[in-house]
Design a protein around this motif. Sequence first.
Motif, PDB file in Angstrom:
ATOM      1  N   LEU A 135      -5.333  -0.276  -1.970  1.00  0.00           N
ATOM      2  CA  LEU A 135      -6.781  -0.117  -1.127  1.00  0.00           C
ATOM      3  C   LEU A 135      -6.814   1.271  -0.954  1.00  0.00           C
ATOM      4  CD1 LEU A 135      -9.008  -1.533   0.725  1.00  0.00           C
ATOM      5  CD2 LEU A 135      -7.248  -1.041   2.648  1.00  0.00           C
ATOM      6  N   ALA A 136      -5.710   2.050  -0.416  1.00  0.00           N
ATOM      7  CA  ALA A 136      -5.733   3.511   0.013  1.00  0.00           C
ATOM      8  C   ALA A 136      -5.993   4.294  -1.369  1.00  0.00           C
ATOM      9  CB  ALA A 136      -4.538   3.808   0.373  1.00  0.00           C
ATOM     10  N   ILE A 165      -5.166  -7.175   1.895  1.00  0.00           N
ATOM     11  CA  ILE A 165      -4.725  -6.839   3.362  1.00  0.00           C
ATOM     12  C   ILE A 165      -5.471  -7.687   4.432  1.00  0.00           C
ATOM     13  CG2 ILE A 165      -4.408  -4.341   2.955  1.00  0.00           C
ATOM     14  CD1 ILE A 165      -6.888  -3.976   4.755  1.00  0.00           C
ATOM     15  N   MET A 225       4.978   2.722   5.548  1.00  0.00           N
ATOM     16  CA  MET A 225       4.206   2.441   4.330  1.00  0.00           C
ATOM     17  C   MET A 225       4.905   2.918   3.065  1.00  0.00           C
ATOM     18  SD  MET A 225       1.728   0.532   4.188  1.00  0.00           S
ATOM     19  CE  MET A 225       1.008  -0.547   5.525  1.00  0.00           C
ATOM     20  N   TRP A 260      -1.668   0.185  -0.420  1.00  0.00           N
ATOM     21  CA  TRP A 260      -1.687   1.552  -1.254  1.00  0.00           C
ATOM     22  C   TRP A 260      -2.703   1.192  -2.493  1.00  0.00           C
ATOM     23  CZ3 TRP A 260      -0.896   5.670   0.706  1.00  0.00           C
ATOM     24  CH2 TRP A 260       0.304   5.781   1.600  1.00  0.00           C
ATOM     25  N   LEU A 301      -8.875  -0.402  13.643  1.00  0.00           N
ATOM     26  CA  LEU A 301      -9.036   0.358  12.347  1.00  0.00           C
ATOM     27  C   LEU A 301      -9.133  -0.806  11.143  1.00  0.00           C
ATOM     28  CD1 LEU A 301      -8.624   2.906  10.370  1.00  0.00           C
ATOM     29  CD2 LEU A 301      -6.345   1.840   9.716  1.00  0.00           C
ATOM     30  N   ALA A 350       5.869   7.828  11.273  1.00  0.00           N
ATOM     31  CA  ALA A 350       4.854   6.470  10.832  1.00  0.00           C
ATOM     32  C   ALA A 350       4.937   6.280   9.400  1.00  0.00           C
ATOM     33  CB  ALA A 350       3.574   7.157  11.692  1.00  0.00           C
ATOM     34  N   PHE A 397       6.940  -3.428   6.722  1.00  0.00           N
ATOM     35  CA  PHE A 397       6.063  -3.988   5.558  1.00  0.00           C
ATOM     36  C   PHE A 397       6.823  -4.282   4.503  1.00  0.00           C
ATOM     37  CE2 PHE A 397       3.242  -1.402   8.460  1.00  0.00           C
ATOM     38  CZ  PHE A 397       2.402  -2.251   8.890  1.00  0.00           C
ATOM     39  N   PHE A 449       0.807  -4.884  15.625  1.00  0.00           N
ATOM     40  CA  PHE A 449      -0.318  -3.877  15.476  1.00  0.00           C
ATOM     41  C   PHE A 449      -0.817  -3.628  16.683  1.00  0.00           C
ATOM     42  CE2 PHE A 449      -0.792  -5.732  11.094  1.00  0.00           C
ATOM     43  CZ  PHE A 449      -0.439  -4.492  10.233  1.00  0.00           C
ATOM     44  N   MET A 468     -16.808   5.378   6.745  1.00  0.00           N
ATOM     45  CA  MET A 468     -15.499   4.896   6.402  1.00  0.00           C
ATOM     46  C   MET A 468     -14.412   6.389   6.084  1.00  0.00           C
ATOM     47  SD  MET A 468     -15.031   1.325   4.315  1.00  0.00           S
ATOM     48  CE  MET A 468     -13.470   1.455   4.357  1.00  0.00           C
ATOM     49  N   PHE A 491      -9.489   3.811  -2.575  1.00  0.00           N
ATOM     50  CA  PHE A 491     -10.571   4.428  -1.545  1.00  0.00           C
ATOM     51  C   PHE A 491     -10.641   6.006  -1.767  1.00  0.00           C
ATOM     52  CE2 PHE A 491     -12.190   6.219   2.384  1.00  0.00           C
ATOM     53  CZ  PHE A 491     -13.261   5.302   2.584  1.00  0.00           C
ATOM     54  N   HIS A 543      -7.128   8.071  10.332  1.00  0.00           N
ATOM     55  CA  HIS A 543      -5.934   7.388   9.863  1.00  0.00           C
ATOM     56  C   HIS A 543      -4.935   7.974   9.304  1.00  0.00           C
ATOM     57  CE1 HIS A 543      -3.748   3.925   8.675  1.00  0.00           C
ATOM     58  NE2 HIS A 543      -3.947   4.407   7.458  1.00  0.00           N
TER      59      HIS A 543
HETATM   60  C1  HEM Z   1      -4.088   8.142   1.727  1.00  0.00           C
HETATM   61  C2  HEM Z   1      -3.395   8.252   2.745  1.00  0.00           C
HETATM   62  C3  HEM Z   1      -2.806   7.091   3.796  1.00  0.00           C
HETATM   63  C4  HEM Z   1      -1.853   7.179   4.667  1.00  0.00           C
HETATM   64  C5  HEM Z   1      -0.723   8.383   4.481  1.00  0.00           C
HETATM   65  C6  HEM Z   1      -1.621   5.822   5.135  1.00  0.00           C
HETATM   66  C7  HEM Z   1      -0.710   5.383   6.121  1.00  0.00           C
HETATM   67  C8  HEM Z   1      -0.465   4.349   6.744  1.00  0.00           C
HETATM   68  C9  HEM Z   1       0.572   3.919   7.555  1.00  0.00           C
HETATM   69  C10 HEM Z   1       1.943   4.670   7.591  1.00  0.00           C
HETATM   70  C11 HEM Z   1       0.375   2.745   7.905  1.00  0.00           C
HETATM   71  C12 HEM Z   1       1.426   1.864   8.860  1.00  0.00           C
HETATM   72  C13 HEM Z   1       1.165   2.113  10.223  1.00  0.00           C
HETATM   73  C14 HEM Z   1       2.244   1.497  10.934  1.00  0.00           C
HETATM   74  O1  HEM Z   1       3.463   1.257  10.571  1.00  0.00           O
HETATM   75  O2  HEM Z   1       1.813   1.103  12.050  1.00  0.00           O
HETATM   76  C15 HEM Z   1      -0.906   2.383   7.380  1.00  0.00           C
HETATM   77  C16 HEM Z   1      -1.586   1.221   7.995  1.00  0.00           C
HETATM   78  C17 HEM Z   1      -2.955   0.810   7.480  1.00  0.00           C
HETATM   79  N1  HEM Z   1      -3.578   1.614   6.437  1.00  0.00           N
HETATM   80 FE1  HEM Z   1      -3.142   3.359   5.827  1.00  0.00          FE
HETATM   81  N2  HEM Z   1      -2.799   5.205   4.893  1.00  0.00           N
HETATM   82  C18 HEM Z   1      -3.647   5.967   3.905  1.00  0.00           C
HETATM   83  C19 HEM Z   1      -4.872   5.487   3.522  1.00  0.00           C
HETATM   84  C20 HEM Z   1      -5.457   4.283   4.014  1.00  0.00           C
HETATM   85  C21 HEM Z   1      -6.829   3.947   3.530  1.00  0.00           C
HETATM   86  C22 HEM Z   1      -7.661   4.873   2.487  1.00  0.00           C
HETATM   87  C23 HEM Z   1      -7.094   2.844   4.214  1.00  0.00           C
HETATM   88  C24 HEM Z   1      -8.304   2.003   4.109  1.00  0.00           C
HETATM   89  C25 HEM Z   1      -9.369   2.280   3.370  1.00  0.00           C
HETATM   90  C26 HEM Z   1      -6.132   2.363   4.991  1.00  0.00           C
HETATM   91  C27 HEM Z   1      -6.077   1.064   5.724  1.00  0.00           C
HETATM   92  C28 HEM Z   1      -4.894   0.872   6.599  1.00  0.00           C
HETATM   93  C29 HEM Z   1      -5.015  -0.094   7.378  1.00  0.00           C
HETATM   94  C30 HEM Z   1      -5.991  -1.192   7.523  1.00  0.00           C
HETATM   95  C31 HEM Z   1      -3.480  -0.234   7.997  1.00  0.00           C
HETATM   96  C32 HEM Z   1      -3.102  -1.435   8.940  1.00  0.00           C
HETATM   97  C33 HEM Z   1      -3.456  -0.896  10.340  1.00  0.00           C
HETATM   98  C34 HEM Z   1      -2.779   0.251  10.816  1.00  0.00           C
HETATM   99  O3  HEM Z   1      -1.660   0.339  10.774  1.00  0.00           O
HETATM  100  O4  HEM Z   1      -3.482   1.113  11.311  1.00  0.00           O
HETATM  101  N3  HEM Z   1      -5.081   3.301   4.894  1.00  0.00           N
HETATM  102  N4  HEM Z   1      -1.400   3.394   6.681  1.00  0.00           N
END
Ligand code: HEM
Length: 429
Positions: free
Chosen positions: A167-168, A238, A374, A165, A281, A370, A156, A274, A352, A171, A359
């Motif tokens: 968004l995360a 996103i 990010m 981040w 997701l 993994a 990425f 993906f 959510m 959220f 997730h």
């Molecule tokens: C706070 C802790 C979070 C961590 C540690 C985290 C971690 C990650 C990681 C490592 C990926 C990439 C996965 C890959 O390389 O294939 C990712 C993707 C993504 N994250 Fe997060 N995330 C977090 C929170 C969130 C939140 C709160 C949301 C939405 C409200 C979110 C939405 C997404 C989406 C839509 C993707 C792209 C689809 C996917 O890879 O699943 N994330 N996240």
Amino acid sequence: MSVAAVLFLSSGSSVPAQENTAPVTVDRSATGGAQTLDDILRRQRGENIPADLGNGVTGTGAPSDGPLGSQGVLSDSELWRRARQGQAFTTSSQDPNAGILVQDEGTQWLATRQTTLPKYSTYAILAMVILLTLFMLIRGRIRIMSGWSSIKIERFTFIERFGHWLLATSFVILAITGLSLLFGREYVVPGLDWIHAKMNPDAIDPNYGRDAYAWFALAGKWLHDNIAWAFMIGLVLIFVMWVFRNIPTWTDVKWLAKGGGMFSNASHPHARKFNAGQKILFWLVILLGGSLSASGISLLQPGEYAMFAATFEKLNMAGEAIGYPLGLETSLSPIEEMQYSQVWHTIIGVAMIVIVIAHIYIGSVGMQGAFSAMGSGKVDLNWAREHHDLWVAKLEKKGKVPRPAGASNPNTRTTMPLRAPKKPTVPAE
Ligand code: HEM
């Protein structure tokens, strides 16, 4: 208004439950059709007196004529009953809420807000935590089966990680402040009281929890209302960056049919950038996040939007078209719109939170290798081959996968995989 409604209704709780007896024909000519003392007494005896009896009737004779006339024969109970039904008063105010003295539907909304929503939200969050704990205990951490290589590839870009981040983090703040507003009285106040009692066993202030929570809730509400904009910007970012990569393909159906390889170390179904799980997701985050934002905006600007009446109208039409009339109420007062928005906002928010907990688990401790996607934006080549083989194959074709030092074959790995994954061919979309 709803507090008035609750007080009004609870003051009548000593009245015995109505029995299901047939209504008796009564001569009400003396009251011009309005309820009589006899009606009131029979209702108190539990007889079946219709709640809308005499609706629209303002009494008889001169005393009740004209807007400033007296209410004539109306009794207090009649007056309050009409107040509940929005018929007792008139107002020259243009504000559609100004004519509502008691809002009856508020009683049901209050019960939903105070009991149903906190109860089922707790169940849903606990169920996901239990499910993940079981998954972790049974399946363990999903490891890189062929071990770490020394090659990192970019997964990425900076702007993608920024969008994620934004968004995360927004959220997570919205989730914490939202849940604290939902559960404040049930958990936060007793929790603060407990901490206070542990720290000051000799000088316990019985109001400590409530006083401290008042500040907490005030700050939480301010954060919740303002951080919401960052969440919406993250959502748009996103969506724009990833929408094309999240269009479902036949590969996703096959990935799902194999359970995504989640339940066995030996299975690594083909996936592009993906996989199907991530696409699900993505779409859940976009759709639920969009709905959460819309209901949130309507709560931020009370009375400005009538989204539920319009939605119910469309649902009614759709129901009729397929032969299932839904009969949803389509004339909603602004305050009812707000009540629906509040309930919907909570349901979608908690849904959510439940999804995002899963997730976060899989994106951090649940899967080896993994998080760096990010974090630094780069992932290990062997991780990428195991989980997103078709994406790696495409990068290799474009010459974007670095070669290990001294290797002539671009696909040569720097560490020997325990079980070399087959080199995939990229199927046509
Ligand atoms: C706070 C802790 C979070 C961590 C540690 C985290 C971690 C990650 C990681 C490592 C990926 C990439 C996965 C890959 O390389 O294939 C990712 C993707 C993504 N994250 Fe997060 N995330 C977090 C929170 C969130 C939140 C709160 C949301 C939405 C409200 C979110 C939405 C997404 C989406 C839509 C993707 C792209 C689809 C996917 O890879 O699943 N994330 N996240």
